[in-house]
Write an enzyme that holds these catalytic residues in place. Structure first.
Site, PDB file in Angstrom:
ATOM      1  N   ALA A   1       0.852  -1.129   0.072  1.00 28.49           N
ATOM      2  CA  ALA A   1      -0.274  -0.033   0.430  1.00 28.49           C
ATOM      3  C   ALA A   1       0.818   1.022  -0.042  1.00 28.49           C
ATOM      4  O   ALA A   1       0.396   2.369   0.335  1.00 28.49           O
ATOM      5  CB  ALA A   1      -1.175  -0.020   1.097  1.00 28.49           C
TER       6      ALA A   1
ATOM      7  N   ASP B   1      -0.045   3.231  -2.781  1.00 28.35           N
ATOM      8  CA  ASP B   1      -1.453   3.593  -2.748  1.00 28.35           C
ATOM      9  C   ASP B   1      -1.705   5.444  -1.643  1.00 28.35           C
ATOM     10  O   ASP B   1      -2.242   6.516  -1.926  1.00 28.35           O
ATOM     11  CB  ASP B   1      -2.581   2.566  -1.733  1.00 28.35           C
ATOM     12  CG  ASP B   1      -2.769   1.261  -2.491  1.00 28.35           C
ATOM     13  OD1 ASP B   1      -2.898   1.244  -3.975  1.00 28.35           O
ATOM     14  OD2 ASP B   1      -3.184   0.500  -2.159  1.00 28.35           O
TER      15      ASP B   1
HETATM   16  O1  RIB Z   1      -2.097  -1.926  -2.846  1.00 31.25           O
HETATM   17  C1  RIB Z   1      -1.955  -3.101  -1.964  1.00 31.25           C
HETATM   18  C2  RIB Z   1      -3.425  -3.809  -1.864  1.00 31.25           C
HETATM   19  O2  RIB Z   1      -3.149  -4.480  -2.785  1.00 31.25           O
HETATM   20  C3  RIB Z   1      -3.772  -4.452  -0.957  1.00 31.25           C
HETATM   21  O3  RIB Z   1      -4.490  -3.624   0.253  1.00 31.25           O
HETATM   22  C4  RIB Z   1      -4.363  -5.525  -1.225  1.00 31.25           C
HETATM   23  O4  RIB Z   1      -5.732  -5.725  -0.679  1.00 31.25           O
HETATM   24  C5  RIB Z   1      -4.378  -5.521  -3.034  1.00 31.25           C
HETATM   25  O5  RIB Z   1      -5.864  -4.791  -3.294  1.00 31.25           O
END
Ligand code: RIB
Length: 300
Positions: free
Chosen positions: A250, A253
């Site tokens: 993550a 993200d």
């Molecule tokens: O980018 C990380 C995410 O990738 C994780 O949290 C997992 O759920 C996947 O979607």
């Protein structure tokens, strides 16, 4: 502050720490196993919310305990989950993640309800799309839905940020038109362009190929090395702060969310990149997906 709408996946992650990635046929003893809220969409919504943004998450979960826990975790950091549909008969999305001693991970996702996010469902989210300023998309819900939302968002004049992960080779050419930012890592850029993307020259060439397809800005993240911004006016490298990674899950993200939040605060692109880098540098020093996200007070 501008409003962020994330349309994407919600997963419950099962994270297993391993001494090394298992080889084919190998049986390995894990060191720990944990359930952690995740999903690329939900991670981005959570991070943007925890860092202080005005955020709404749209997607789908099952009417099971994982679905409820994922929605509650988002709501704890002020993310509105009003457009998260609760579906019966299909389980909430899940991810099985192994993390080795260097903090690298490998992830298997089981789509569950994420696979049920249809364009028709997204059609019901028009009001949320209209009131958003920035729309964040990833590739963990059906591509046709990502395409539908992207087209609507572009028509409405929104800033559209696409994290093209997991990368795929079947994205139609017209998809890329009108997207404000894409944020592939080097592997994803190589998959999207079908060409090597390892050297600085190859990365810039790949990014320019995406500009030719109609993307306005390409932000290539290079893990612990930094990131590259390529648009019609610039090719600029932003080195990353050196930290000891324990779990990179993550981190991308977190970068995307913090970058989007910087834009939502009206910051200049370079400032938003720096904020994204600081947030993700903290996230990699902590375990798990949403559990690794810092709050704004931790970022100097
Ligand atoms: O980018 C990380 C995410 O990738 C994780 O949290 C997992 O759920 C996947 O979607």
């Amino acid at each position: 502050m501008k409003k962020i709408l994330v349309v994407g996946s919600l997963n419950m992650d099962t994270t297993i720490e391993v001494p090394h990635m298992p080889k084919p046929g190998e049986t390995l003893s894990g060191k720990s196993i944990r359930l952690v809220p995740g999903g690329k969409g939900a991670n981005q919504a959570y991070a943007a919310g925890k860092l202080g943004g005005r955020v709404t998450m749209a997607g789908a979960v099952g009417d099971d305990s994982f679905g409820q826990a994922l929605r509650e975790n988002l709501e704890k950091v002020g993310v509105s989950t009003e457009p998260v549909e609760v579906l019966s008969g299909v389980p909430t999305g899940q991810a099985y993640i192994t993390v080795d001693e260097s903090g690298e991970n490998s992830i298997i996702i089981i789509a569950g309800t994420n696979g049920e996010v249809t364009p028709a469902m997204a059609g019901q989210w028009t009001a949320f799309l209209e009131e958003a300023d920035i729309v964040l998309l990833q590739f963990e819900i059906p591509l046709e839905t990502v395409q539908y939302v992207k087209e609507r968002a572009v028509e409405l004049g929104k800033t559209v940020i696409v994290d093209p992960a997991p990368a795929r080779t079947d994205v139609p050419e017209e998809f890329w038109k009108g997207i404000s930012y894409i944020k592939p890592n080097e592997t994803e850029l190589a998959i999207l362009t079908g060409k090597e993307a390892a050297t600085r020259e190859e990365l810039c060439r790949g990014a320019k190929e995406m500009l030719e397809k109609g993307v306005e800005n390409v932000l290539v993240t290079l893990g612990g090395d930094g990131c590259l911004l390529v648009n019609r006016d610039t090719e600029e490298f932003f080195p990353a702060e050196k930290v000891k990674a324990v779990d990179t899950t993550a981190a991308g993200d977190c970068f995307t969310a913090a970058f989007a939040l910087g834009l939502a605060r009206g910051w200049e692109v370079r400032e938003a990149i720096a904020f994204g880098q600081k947030a993700s540098a903290i996230a990699v020093t902590r375990k798990g997906a949403q559990s690794s996200v810092p709050d704004a007070s931790e970022i100097s």
